[in-house]
Design an enzyme around this catalytic site. Structure first.
Site, PDB file in Angstrom:
ATOM      1  CE1 TYR A   1      -4.384   9.251   3.069  1.00  0.00           C
ATOM      2  CE2 TYR A   1      -5.559   7.460   1.994  1.00  0.00           C
ATOM      3  CZ  TYR A   1      -5.369   8.292   3.086  1.00  0.00           C
ATOM      4  OH  TYR A   1      -6.177   8.158   4.183  1.00  0.00           O
TER       5      TYR A   1
ATOM      6  CD1 TRP B   1      -6.224   0.715  -0.244  1.00  0.00           C
ATOM      7  CD2 TRP B   1      -7.880   2.203  -0.419  1.00  0.00           C
ATOM      8  NE1 TRP B   1      -5.841   1.844   0.442  1.00  0.00           N
ATOM      9  CE2 TRP B   1      -6.842   2.777   0.351  1.00  0.00           C
ATOM     10  CE3 TRP B   1      -9.024   2.966  -0.667  1.00  0.00           C
ATOM     11  CZ2 TRP B   1      -6.911   4.066   0.873  1.00  0.00           C
ATOM     12  CZ3 TRP B   1      -9.106   4.252  -0.143  1.00  0.00           C
ATOM     13  CH2 TRP B   1      -8.055   4.787   0.624  1.00  0.00           C
TER      14      TRP B   1
ATOM     15  NE  ARG C   1     -10.814  12.227   7.197  1.00  0.00           N
ATOM     16  CZ  ARG C   1     -11.806  11.332   7.240  1.00  0.00           C
ATOM     17  NH1 ARG C   1     -12.613  11.280   8.280  1.00  0.00           N
ATOM     18  NH2 ARG C   1     -11.987  10.491   6.242  1.00  0.00           N
TER      19      ARG C   1
ATOM     20  CB  CYS D   1      -8.056   8.120   7.528  1.00  0.00           C
ATOM     21  SG  CYS D   1      -9.635   7.417   7.047  1.00  0.00           S
TER      22      CYS D   1
ATOM     23  CG  ASP E   1     -10.516   0.528  11.881  1.00  0.00           C
ATOM     24  OD1 ASP E   1     -10.491   0.023  13.012  1.00  0.00           O
ATOM     25  OD2 ASP E   1     -10.852  -0.112  10.873  1.00  0.00           O
TER      26      ASP E   1
ATOM     27  CD  GLU F   1      -2.606   1.475   2.466  1.00  0.00           C
ATOM     28  OE1 GLU F   1      -3.784   1.847   2.437  1.00  0.00           O
ATOM     29  OE2 GLU F   1      -1.968   1.329   3.537  1.00  0.00           O
TER      30      GLU F   1
END
Length: 418
Positions: free
Chosen positions: A141, A84, A271, A203, A274, A62
């Site tokens: 990203y 994803w 922000r 995130c 998980d 990733e």
């Protein structure tokens, strides 16, 4: 001592003890706290949790996908990384909300069935044209890191015109080499003008790096044992009788120019966290990014810091979190663990299970006290072959990075909420 796993276990416990229940976009529900900081000194080991087994190659894949500037899951799927998949499939399902649709065509009924997620991913693997359309996640990203779009008003001031794409990663590396004390060493993924085009807004939305000069002692300690010996031999004619060998480090550059002069730290901001599934990946991913950047600019990885906003456990992760926190072992369980680890010594014949020894005694250390006692952190191995990678850090493959001495507890499975 592995402090990172302890911090993480304490965070899990804090959420369970103090978190408030909240609704969320997935419909799962969470227990949540606001504001938390994770800190790790990279000299203590690579920041990959040991209290559950982590899928190393998935995390590496990733990050390399981000660094490639890629936003299509095709690369991930081809490299057996599926984190994803759910987001891409959910985006596809918005177009095909029903299981089946019936169309009239030249007097005949034509049924169109929505693919299952398994069928969808197989189609991504085998059909490049399909993947170009349905594997795309929008300007997430990779796009923001490597090709943030800049616009300007043309000379006649009549309309906006695209001018160029900004490579934030390459700019960061250039600035680290030319102005390492800058307070503008930042990369941002939170492009407000493009959030509505993303399948999921970032995130972890930005990171900043910070460098400092290494002391003479720190640089000396970076030398290998053979380099230290050769350095002392080279220094001997220059030393007075009162000098101590380990105090004369100021001329290292005369002999070992390759020894880094600076340490580099990285702090990321997130922000939404998980905590059970995502955060362990985030910690390791930014740890690897720090290692890659440090290697590129010849600096030593220093501190890794995570500033976390809405830190939550999904309600269907609570029991898994408790398992990872662990519990105190009973005396009998500690005896059995010691017995299993020391069976060949023959010492077991001296012990009566009804009259167990003090396992906190020096002789028995390190007999675990808890079910998920952290192991020592691993080290990172990196096949960084000079001249084989381009300057944009896009030629790495997942197998270029590997773990040394990684030991962990078993995997704890938990559902992913999309």
């Amino acid at each position: 001592m592995n402090k990172l796993d302890k911090q993480y276990q304490q965070l899990l416990q804090d959420i369970i003890d103090y978190g408030v229940e909240k609704k969320d976009r997935t419909g799962t529900g969470t227990k949540s706290i606001f504001g938390y900081t994770i800190r790790h000194n990279m000299s203590e080991g690579f920041p990959l949790l040991t209290t559950k087994k982590m899928t190393w190659k998935t995390m590496v894949t990733e990050l390399l996908w981000f660094l490639r500037g890629d936003t299509n899951i095709k690369y991930l799927v081809d490299n057996n990384c599926h984190i994803w998949n759910g987001d891409a499939y959910k985006n596809y399902c918005k177009t095909y909300p029903d299981v089946e649709k019936t169309f009239q065509y030249e007097g005949s009924n034509i049924e169109v069935r929505k693919m299952t997620q398994e069928e969808f991913i197989n189609k991504i693997k085998t059909d490049d044209e399909f993947a170009k359309t349905w594997g795309e996640l929008g300007p997430i990203y990779g796009k923001q890191w490597r090709s943030w779009e800049k616009w300007y008003i043309d000379e006649n001031k009549r309309y906006l015109t695209f001018t160029k794409k900004i490579d934030q990663i390459q700019n960061l590396i250039n600035d680290l080499k030319t102005n390492p004390d800058s307070r503008r060493l930042m990369v941002n993924a939170w492009n407000v003008g493009e959030l509505d085009q993303m399948v999921l807004p970032p995130c972890h939305y930005g990171f900043q790096v910070y460098t400092r000069e290494l002391s003479s002692d720190e640089r000396y300690n970076l030398l290998s044992e053979s380099e230290k010996k050769n350095f002392i031999i080279a220094m001997r004619p220059m030393m007075s009788p009162d000098d101590k060998y380990d105090e004369v480090h100021y001329t290292i550059d005369n002999y070992y120019e390759h020894i880094p002069k600076r340490a580099i730290s990285l702090m990321w901001n997130q922000r939404s966290v998980d905590t059970f599934l995502g955060l362990p990946f985030n910690i390791a991913s930014y740890g690897l990014l720090l290692e890659i950047i440090a290697k590129e600019v010849n600096m030593v990885p220093d501190e890794l810091i995570g500033n976390l906003g809405d830190v939550h456990l999904y309600l269907n992760h609570i029991e898994q979190a408790k398992e990872q926190i662990g519990r105190d072992l009973t005396d009998e369980e500690r005896y059995n663990k010691w017995f299993n680890n020391n069976y060949e010594t023959g010492m077991e014949r001296y012990f009566d299970p009804n009259n167990l020894p003090d396992f906190d005694n020096e002789y028995y250390v390190p007999t675990p006290k808890r079910t998920r006692e952290p192991f020592e952190l691993p080290k990172l191995g990196m096949d960084y072959r000079e001249g084989e990678y381009d300057k944009n850090l896009t030629d790495f493959v997942p197998d270029d990075f590997y773990l040394i001495d990684y030991q962990s507890h078993p995997t704890i499975k938990a559902p992913l909420s999309n």
